[in-house]
Write a protein that holds these residues in place. Structure first.
Motif, short mmCIF file in Angstrom:
data_model
loop_
_atom_site.label_atom_id
_atom_site.label_comp_id
_atom_site.label_asym_id
_atom_site.label_seq_id
_atom_site.Cartn_x
_atom_site.Cartn_y
_atom_site.Cartn_z
N ASP A 52 -8.72 -0.08 9.31
CA ASP A 52 -8.78 0.59 8.02
C ASP A 52 -9.92 1.60 8.09
O ASP A 52 -10.88 1.43 8.84
N SER A 69 -12.39 2.41 2.52
CA SER A 69 -11.12 1.72 2.63
C SER A 69 -9.98 2.47 1.94
O SER A 69 -10.17 3.14 0.92
N SER A 70 -8.79 2.34 2.53
CA SER A 70 -7.61 2.98 1.94
C SER A 70 -7.24 2.36 0.59
O SER A 70 -6.46 2.94 -0.16
N HIS A 71 -7.82 1.20 0.26
CA HIS A 71 -7.54 0.59 -1.04
C HIS A 71 -8.08 1.45 -2.19
O HIS A 71 -7.58 1.35 -3.31
N TYR A 86 -8.17 4.77 -2.02
CA TYR A 86 -7.70 6.15 -1.84
C TYR A 86 -7.15 6.70 -3.15
O TYR A 86 -7.40 7.86 -3.49
N ARG A 129 -3.31 4.59 3.21
CA ARG A 129 -2.71 3.45 3.90
C ARG A 129 -1.48 3.86 4.68
O ARG A 129 -1.29 3.44 5.82
#
Length: 873
Positions: free
Chosen positions: A562, A566-568, A570, A644
């Motif tokens: 990742d 983090s892509s969380h 994004y 993600r």
């Protein structure tokens, strides 16, 4: 503008290359169409000229006409028309010849060579991708085999432990003079103690007698049968997850399915159930998940266990005993390959030793296959990178060749027939409209599939160890293995670059380190030398040039599972930069970014802080202009934040670039607030220790190496809590007043200002205080040295606070490589924060102490040394 090498990557490599080769094959067809037009026009001109040449002989056959009048003006007009017909015939034949010589013949040869080059590249890359995919499938099979072997070893060890618990089922008469085995007696005493301890199931605590009644009722009412698992065989006494949950809701009054799943998980934890046919041991409410009732449940409930009937057919036992819960394991070919009737290869080997040996051999095969797959992946990426560069040049050459063909085609006609000037002008206009770079940009913008983000297949150790690999491993797992808050690979690379900058000539060379395009093969060479899970050595970096070392850091960030941010988050970052309010004021956007970045793990925040410190110092000390900052932010954007799943929409978005620009411009404001928030979080976590109202949910453990010890300790604490006869255990959380305990952290080198341990440089002075005209970073001028930091007297350390949700923090500080006195402009000045009475007090610029200049300080070594103290948790 991104090139082919940055635009046609995909997770399986084949999808992105398929789109590219589809467009390139379309270009081959376009070449054929151009040739067809030129060839047919040449044939038409040739036929037209031939028909014009037939006019004069046909007219001469008519007798008695203009041939009789020698000097008539009418005859001259006739002969002029006749001559123009012959000249027109010659002109059109010349046009046909020119088209063949200038267009058809040379362009046909070039088009054939171009088609061969495209086909050769496609064939080579397809062969490499197929070999990589075959190796990936082999890795999956070897991984499954290795995990199965490890499960067999665990099952055998558990069966050996249970084999001596019930003396009635396996009586062993004592011989005269035989000694008692101490291990068996200890095991029996522990088992006797376990029988008296209560069980925690769900939110209730039951005595052994109550558990006995519950299990007896379960075994009598829950539907049980046999479950056949491919390759592994048939399991007896199994029930599906839905049947167990239905029973719990009907007879035990569970309020929800999630609570019923918690009860099922507790039954697994106590050894009454186990998951079959899948990896792991998690209880799920699913009809496709089957669970086997363990012998411990039948024994405690007093219900006879259903055993497998004796068969007269030929069968190969699992081991030397009567078999286990899984009667058949492995494939027939594996049994036949390992079957040795006379047992001549290893005559003294026990079944347990054989299983451990096979697990070790399976582990070695799996590990070797992962290494080979990693090498093949690197070679494939190198080949793709080289071919994409080559194909980009080929496509650009093709577009330029078409431009030349159109120009030659129009010239072949315009040089012969001036009367067709209007047609030629139109063709010239068409020729002018051909823009090779514009067509290439359109191809990239319309058909690109993704940027270069390698997907690493890492070796997955059964016991969750990451000691043998560095790249591709989760950054927090890597940091915990290094016992640091920031992975050692990051701090070592930044330290080496800090020491290497002063050796470069000029600020332009220092800035170009991060923008220089390095061949991927060179980066992979350095990666393979340090991808061993051990701290890298500075001598290894010295074998490569500085841009290669910098690109290894970018490759490490790209190969993380990742992104660093983090892509969380994004979508949150996208919302920040899509909101008109964020465009209006920087303060509002910085505040939202602080809240967003505070959701990241401490390892990610600390690593991001270390990297941003390095880049902002480089920008500040080299007086980088806006153009360089934009290029650097665009280069680092995919390393810092990635979605993600990359789509055609995310490829056009510039949110990651804008985030990096904000981190450059507002680094101090963002990270100082994050450090303050983390300090407050630490204080609240200290005050809210055990029993302090913490609602943190219980996580499912995946490490079962010390399962029995953990269960015994947990049961002991539950018994103490239930009886109330013992005192409460001491809280492992640190005391707010600094009381030492089991989890006491040693004092870090610097002050306790922050929980982020790595900061490759001290805070830069504000831009308002910088000198308007600064010298170069080169070591020529004595009053201003490049990228040098103050010595120990001017050193500012960062200490990490403990108590984070994702684990404890570490202490770290920056140790200077030498005492360097910086005159007139202290771009690496110390932070003005001090702690007075336990509170942080920021001093003004006039109150901050200064570092006296001495002759020894001027002779210090260049650069900065990063020291990351070990973690205490």
């Amino acid at each position: 503008m991104p090139g082919f090498a940055d635009s046609f990557w995909s997770q399986d490599y084949a999808a992105g290359l398929g789109v590219l080769f589809g467009k390139l094959q379309q270009g081959v067809v376009e070449n054929r169409q151009i040739l067809t037009i030129a060839r047919l026009r040449a044939e038409a001109e040739d036929v037209y000229g031939q028909r014009l040449a037939e006019i004069a002989p046909a007219v001469d056959k008519v007798q008695g006409g203009f041939s009789r009048d020698d000097g008539a003006s009418v005859r001259k007009a006739y002969e002029g028309v006749r001559t123009e017909m012959q000249e027109a015939s010659k002109n059109h034949k010349k046009i046909a010849s020119n088209i063949r010589d200038l267009v058809v013949n040379p362009f046909s040869r070039w088009a054939e060579a171009h088609e061969a080059r495209i086909q050769d590249s496609q064939d080579e890359l397809q062969a490499r991708i197929k070999a990589h995919d075959r190796q990936a499938e082999l890795v999956k099979k070897l991984r499954s085999n290795y995990f199965n072997k490890c499960r067999l070893v665990e099952d055998l060890e558990e069966e050996n432990k249970l084999a001596f618990q019930d003396p009635e089922t396996s009586p062993t008469p004592k011989k005269a003079g035989s000694s008692i085995i101490p291990q068996i007696k200890v095991q029996e005493e522990e088992d006797e103690e376990d029988d008296d301890e209560p069980y925690e199931i769900g939110d209730e605590i039951y005595s052994p007698e109550q558990v006995k009644k519950i299990l007896s009722h379960m075994l009598g009412n829950i539907k049980m049968g046999e479950t056949k698992v491919p390759i592994l065989g048939t399991y007896l006494n199994t029930s599906s997850g839905t049947d167990i949950v239905e029973y719990l809701q009907r007879h035990m009054g569970t309020s929800s399915v999630s609570y019923a799943e918690r009860i099922g998980q507790d039954l697994i934890s106590h050894g009454f159930l186990r998951l079959i046919g899948n990896v792991g041991n998690t209880f799920v409410n699913s009809s496709k998940m089957s669970y086997q009732w363990r012998p411990k449940a039948f024994k405690l409930a007093g219900v006879p266990e259903k055993k497998a009937p004796l068969s007269r057919t030929f069968s190969l036992p699992l081991n030397g005993s009567e078999g286990s819960d899984s009667p058949v394991v492995g494939t027939v070919s594996e049994y036949l390959a390992n079957w040795n009737v006379l047992n001549t290869s290893r005559p003294n080997e026990t079944p347990a030793e054989r299983l451990r040996r096979e697990a070790k051999e399976a582990d070695d095969r799996y590990k070797a296959a992962v290494r080979k797959l990693d090498e093949m992946r690197c070679e494939l990426e190198e080949a793709i990178y080289v071919h994409l560069k080559f194909l980009e040049r080929c496509e650009l050459d093709r577009l330029k060749a078409i431009k030349t063909v159109v120009l030659d085609f129009s010239g072949a006609i315009s040089n012969v027939i001036p009367s067709l000037q209007s047609t030629v002008d139109n063709m010239m206009l068409f020729q002018e409209t051909v823009q090779p770079l514009g067509d290439l940009r359109y191809l990239l913008e319309s058909y690109r599939t993704g940027s270069f983000v390698p997907k690493v297949v890492v070796y997955e150790n059964y016991y969750n160890k990451v000691d043998e690999q560095t790249f591709g491993v989760d950054i927090e797992a890597r940091a915990r293995a290094d016992k640091k808050r920031v992975p050692i690979i990051v701090t070592t690379l930044l330290t080496y670059l800090d020491h290497a900058y002063p050796d470069l000539e000029g600020d332009e060379a220092r800035r170009g380190v991060w923008l220089h395009e390095v061949p991927l093969s060179e980066v992979h060479k350095l990666r393979n030398k340090i991808n061993d899970g051990k701290p890298p050595s500075m001598e290894v970096f010295a074998e490569f040039d500085i841009p290669t070392v910098a690109n290894v850091l970018k490759l490490y960030l790209l190969e993380l599972p990742d992104s660093l941010v983090s892509s969380h988050v994004y979508e949150i970052v996208r919302t920040i930069y899509s909101t008109p309010a964020a465009e209006s004021t920087d303060a509002a956007r910085v505040s939202v970014l602080q809240q967003t970045l505070s959701q990241l793990r401490l390892t990610n925040i600390a690593t991001l802080d270390a990297c941003m410190n390095h880049f902002t110092r480089l920008i500040d000390l080299t007086s980088a202009d806006e153009d360089y900052i934009s290029k650097l932010a665009a280069s680092l954007a995919p390393c810092i934040l990635r979605p993600r799943v990359e789509t055609s929409l995310t490829m056009e978005e510039k949110h990651a670039y804008r985030l990096v620009r904000d981190l450059f411009a507002h680094k101090d404001a963002i990270f100082n607030e994050l450090k303050r928030m983390s300090t407050l979080s630490h204080s609240s976590s200290v005050s809210g220790g055990p029993g302090g109202g913490s609602n943190r949910p219980r996580a499912i453990s995946t490490d079962e190496s010390n399962r029995k010890a953990h269960v015994e300790e947990r049961n002991r604490l539950l018994l103490e809590k239930a009886s109330g006869s013992r005192s409460r255990a001491t809280s492992p959380a640190p005391s707010p007043r600094g009381t030492t305990g089991a989890h006491r952290r040693d004092r870090s080198i610097g002050g306790p200002e922050t929980r982020f341990p790595i900061q490759p440089s001290s805070s830069s002075s504000p831009s308002a205080e910088r000198m308007p005209h600064r010298q170069s970073l080169g070591p020529v001028l004595p009053k201003r040295t490049s990228l040098e930091v103050p010595g120990e007297d001017g050193h500012q350390a960062l200490a990490a606070a403990d108590g984070a949700p994702n684990g404890g923090a570490t202490d770290a500080a920056i140790a200077p490589a030498g005492d360097i006195h910086v005159e007139k402009r202290n771009s690496l000045g110390r932070s003005g924060a001090r702690f007075v009475g336990g509170r942080r007090v920021t001093l003004t610029s006039s109150q901050q102490p200064t570092v006296p200049a001495t002759p020894e300080t001027d002779r210090g070594s260049h650069g900065v040394t990063l020291v990351d103290a070990p973690m205490d948790d």
